[in-house]
Design an enzyme around this catalytic site. Sequence first.
Site, PDB file in Angstrom:
ATOM      1  N   GLU A 242      35.030  83.989  33.227  1.00 46.73           N
ATOM      2  CA  GLU A 242      34.932  83.522  31.691  1.00 46.73           C
ATOM      3  C   GLU A 242      34.842  84.322  30.724  1.00 46.73           C
ATOM      4  O   GLU A 242      35.302  84.249  29.590  1.00 46.73           O
ATOM      5  CB  GLU A 242      34.174  82.303  31.779  1.00 46.73           C
ATOM      6  CG  GLU A 242      34.464  81.148  32.727  1.00 46.73           C
ATOM      7  CD  GLU A 242      33.520  79.901  32.600  1.00 46.73           C
ATOM      8  OE1 GLU A 242      33.049  79.679  31.416  1.00 46.73           O
ATOM      9  OE2 GLU A 242      33.290  79.263  33.736  1.00 46.73           O
TER      10      GLU A 242
ATOM     11  N   ASP B 140      32.809  80.070  36.395  1.00 48.85           N
ATOM     12  CA  ASP B 140      31.508  79.657  36.977  1.00 48.85           C
ATOM     13  C   ASP B 140      31.507  78.790  37.895  1.00 48.85           C
ATOM     14  O   ASP B 140      32.476  77.803  38.031  1.00 48.85           O
ATOM     15  CB  ASP B 140      30.831  79.147  35.520  1.00 48.85           C
ATOM     16  CG  ASP B 140      30.308  79.921  34.482  1.00 48.85           C
ATOM     17  OD1 ASP B 140      30.500  81.541  34.746  1.00 48.85           O
ATOM     18  OD2 ASP B 140      29.907  79.990  33.383  1.00 48.85           O
TER      19      ASP B 140
ATOM     20  N   ASP C 226      30.403  75.531  38.689  1.00 53.27           N
ATOM     21  CA  ASP C 226      30.163  74.351  38.100  1.00 53.27           C
ATOM     22  C   ASP C 226      31.422  73.647  37.693  1.00 53.27           C
ATOM     23  O   ASP C 226      32.541  73.966  37.862  1.00 53.27           O
ATOM     24  CB  ASP C 226      29.121  74.295  37.147  1.00 53.27           C
ATOM     25  CG  ASP C 226      29.500  75.053  35.534  1.00 53.27           C
ATOM     26  OD1 ASP C 226      30.728  75.362  35.631  1.00 53.27           O
ATOM     27  OD2 ASP C 226      28.665  75.368  34.948  1.00 53.27           O
TER      28      ASP C 226
ATOM     29  N   GLU D 177      32.535  72.578  34.822  1.00 54.79           N
ATOM     30  CA  GLU D 177      33.344  73.274  33.744  1.00 54.79           C
ATOM     31  C   GLU D 177      34.074  74.324  34.289  1.00 54.79           C
ATOM     32  O   GLU D 177      35.357  74.563  33.923  1.00 54.79           O
ATOM     33  CB  GLU D 177      32.600  73.731  32.580  1.00 54.79           C
ATOM     34  CG  GLU D 177      32.002  72.659  31.937  1.00 54.79           C
ATOM     35  CD  GLU D 177      32.771  71.479  31.413  1.00 54.79           C
ATOM     36  OE1 GLU D 177      33.850  71.982  30.494  1.00 54.79           O
ATOM     37  OE2 GLU D 177      32.822  70.178  31.337  1.00 54.79           O
TER      38      GLU D 177
ATOM     39  N   TYR E 103      22.857  82.190  38.405  1.00 56.34           N
ATOM     40  CA  TYR E 103      23.455  81.128  37.333  1.00 56.34           C
ATOM     41  C   TYR E 103      22.498  80.096  36.811  1.00 56.34           C
ATOM     42  O   TYR E 103      21.679  79.657  37.490  1.00 56.34           O
ATOM     43  CB  TYR E 103      24.680  80.264  38.047  1.00 56.34           C
ATOM     44  CG  TYR E 103      25.661  79.588  37.252  1.00 56.34           C
ATOM     45  CD1 TYR E 103      26.127  80.501  36.285  1.00 56.34           C
ATOM     46  CD2 TYR E 103      25.899  78.487  37.237  1.00 56.34           C
ATOM     47  CE1 TYR E 103      27.064  79.786  35.189  1.00 56.34           C
ATOM     48  CE2 TYR E 103      26.617  77.647  36.701  1.00 56.34           C
ATOM     49  CZ  TYR E 103      27.212  78.255  35.546  1.00 56.34           C
ATOM     50  OH  TYR E 103      28.053  77.800  34.454  1.00 56.34           O
TER      51      TYR E 103
ATOM     52  N   ARG F 120      22.884  77.291  35.285  1.00 56.52           N
ATOM     53  CA  ARG F 120      23.258  75.867  34.918  1.00 56.52           C
ATOM     54  C   ARG F 120      23.059  75.366  36.427  1.00 56.52           C
ATOM     55  O   ARG F 120      24.007  75.233  37.312  1.00 56.52           O
ATOM     56  CB  ARG F 120      24.541  75.579  34.476  1.00 56.52           C
ATOM     57  CG  ARG F 120      24.955  76.057  33.014  1.00 56.52           C
ATOM     58  CD  ARG F 120      26.089  75.728  32.329  1.00 56.52           C
ATOM     59  NE  ARG F 120      26.099  76.093  30.748  1.00 56.52           N
ATOM     60  CZ  ARG F 120      26.594  77.137  30.426  1.00 56.52           C
ATOM     61  NH1 ARG F 120      27.071  77.954  31.362  1.00 56.52           N
ATOM     62  NH2 ARG F 120      26.608  77.456  29.200  1.00 56.52           N
TER      63      ARG F 120
ATOM     64  N   HIS G 157      23.581  75.266  45.477  1.00 60.86           N
ATOM     65  CA  HIS G 157      23.100  76.138  44.153  1.00 60.86           C
ATOM     66  C   HIS G 157      21.598  76.561  44.365  1.00 60.86           C
ATOM     67  O   HIS G 157      20.894  75.875  45.262  1.00 60.86           O
ATOM     68  CB  HIS G 157      23.273  75.130  42.960  1.00 60.86           C
ATOM     69  CG  HIS G 157      24.720  75.121  42.466  1.00 60.86           C
ATOM     70  ND1 HIS G 157      25.166  74.876  41.304  1.00 60.86           N
ATOM     71  CD2 HIS G 157      25.928  75.478  43.357  1.00 60.86           C
ATOM     72  CE1 HIS G 157      26.539  74.707  41.202  1.00 60.86           C
ATOM     73  NE2 HIS G 157      26.951  75.055  42.399  1.00 60.86           N
TER      74      HIS G 157
END
Length: 771
Positions: A9, A82, A84, A86, A307, A309, A354
């Site tokens: 990203e 990423d 997740d 998104e 990470y 999030r 995670h």
Amino acid sequence: MSNNLVIVESPAKAKTIEKYLGKDFHVLASYGHVRDLIPKEGAVDPEHDFAMKYEIIDRNQRHVQAITKAIKQAQALYLATDPDREGEAISWHLYELLKEKKLLKDKPVHRVVFHEITKKAVTEAIAHPAELSIDLINAQQARRALDYLVGFNLSPLLWKKIRRGLSAGRVQSPALRLIVERELEIEAFKSREYWSIDADLSADEQAFKAKLTQFDGEKVEQFTIDNEERALQVKQTLLDAADGKLLVAKVEKKQRKRNPAPPFITSTLQQEAARKLGFTTKRTMMVAQQLYEGIDIGGETVGLITYMRTDSVNLAAEAIAEMRELIAEKYGAKNVPKSPREFKTKSKNAQEAHEAIRPTSARRIPAELQKFLSPEQFKLYDLIWKRTISSQMIHATINTVAVDLHCGNERNVFRATGSTIADPGFMAVYLEGKDDTAEGDDKENFLPSLEEGRPVPLNDIIAGQHFTEPPPRYSEASLVKALEEYGIGRPSTYASIISTLQNRDYVTLESKRFYPTDVGRIVNKFLTEHFNKYVDYDFTANLEDELDAVSRGEKDWIPLMRSFWVPFNTLIHEKEESVQRKDVTQEAIDEKCPECGSPLSIRLGRNGRFIGCTNYPECSYTRNLNEDASKSSEPEVVEGRVCPKCESPLVIKTGRYGKFIGCSGYPKCKHIEPLEKPVDTGVECPQCKKGNLLKRKSRNGKIFYSCSEYPKCSYAIWNAPVQESCPECNWPILTLKSTKRRGAEKVCPQKECSYATPYEGDPDDVLGPKG
């Protein structure tokens, strides 16, 4: 050209990863989302299973072109956005774009996920690729479609019924409701008076206090003593009964354990960074992103944290092993628990695969990295490191003591409590912060050694007046906590929710507290009255849970969309017809217009809410919302005085800090002064030697002292003047300053002089009571 194309990203992450993978891999950045819904009606089509029309985001056109050019030369594509929802959606959009251009023919496409940017994590992820998760993609599409349908249909209704430029959102609207409802609670709050009775004691040359818990055989509760007369009566009764001492009746000693907080997840990181560092949620996430993507630490670029999030408090076994070794080396083997600590994730929707937010290596000590980090990066990394390390340390052991003291007899009881830290354990490294605690709540209170039957000298009994206070307004930390508790949004969206509310001018942040604006109040009133279901906390939380169920493959997203859209769309059309603008922007009050006799109402104008006549435009009467109706339109003149600057009459005015005296010639003359009459201290002004220093009160209520010859002489000080010369610089006066830490001091008011000495007398002689 390299055989393999990797898409991440951000460009910072791309540089770091390309160094790890070597010459066979070319890493490019998508710069976030590459496609979004077309910004016009019809982007989501409910009639055809909510089909969505996308277009490439303008600012990312050139990045898409670079990726398109690179894939033509590559043999394989690795989508490494990423880990997740998104990130999955960005990978899917890229995949769809390249597939439409027929650039993926006979080329393998892999989805790779890593939760930390270290060489080991990246190479392992590349070696064990997976496929795109259609469930995560569907969940993200459903969220985006819901947000579009709510915003694209509800916002125009706000334009018609309130004013143009407003917006409503599926998640921002319940968040706004939280802030407005707290403000209404504060406004409706009625303060109650209560008194506390404390004994001021000393033993073994140590002063301490005890609180009255029983009087004349009756338990003393918060409102048992609710007025000064009763408080003074109780005080005198106790003083008479005590005869100068209290008797130790009971001593209770206990030992309790305190366990460390779990490692950070997104929401707790945002809360602690707000409490301890003063960071906004947006700033916290921005700095965390930098630490995650990679920092050059002396020739090696590496991601310093995992990470950021995540909803999971899990830690990798190898990370825990490294931490336990470090704790033993740095803090001693006795601080390492027998077995690794395990924490239970609160969120039922957390992805257990995670990890919590942790340093990628515990051995990267913050102090050793400080020279490579910006001040913000260092502060946040230091916070994360300490929280993570402390989570794997032994508990703290705290000794507590509670002492009951009799006053005259067993029917009058005072209680003193205190604690000492027997073994700090994890507290030697880190202690979690708290929101809105009263002063002193977190402080340890130490008591002298007391035995049963021992008389303790009583210095005084203090009767203290208090008033109940309304609940505090939300800070960023407490708002994030409330959003999480209510299940509104997800931690990764909190920063954007808060930014949106501020950008729309629905709330303002003053002294780190959120205040709803007039527009925010009106929008919330409209939504809660006409769309109550869609700003209901439980409804919002349940919808989030259903969307998470879609991401786990437990629900189909299209029936979920349909169950939301059909009643919502019906309600939109119904309110377009039934609600008139005046129903929303006007609020009737029980008062007649003084000019025409028509009813008055609270209305929304360009500059906020005001009171106006309902007979407008025939009658143009208006007044400020906070202005007293009985107040004359002509300001009250101060008799016998004129403005010292322009000699116009002085008048009494009302401002944001209350009433004050101002010049009637405003705005040409801006002279103002406090309404209360200054008190002459009798101390000669050391600057002009013509006037005396007067005790005055500023517009915001603070006491200061200034020359009576103002504006001819502008000398002013904040502390009480003492008519003594400074022994060091010979300035003709000193000031008396009183602080909790050092007590009362005589201080030279000259900035160039550092003279200060303890004041042995009674500060009240100069400062006045509670000075």
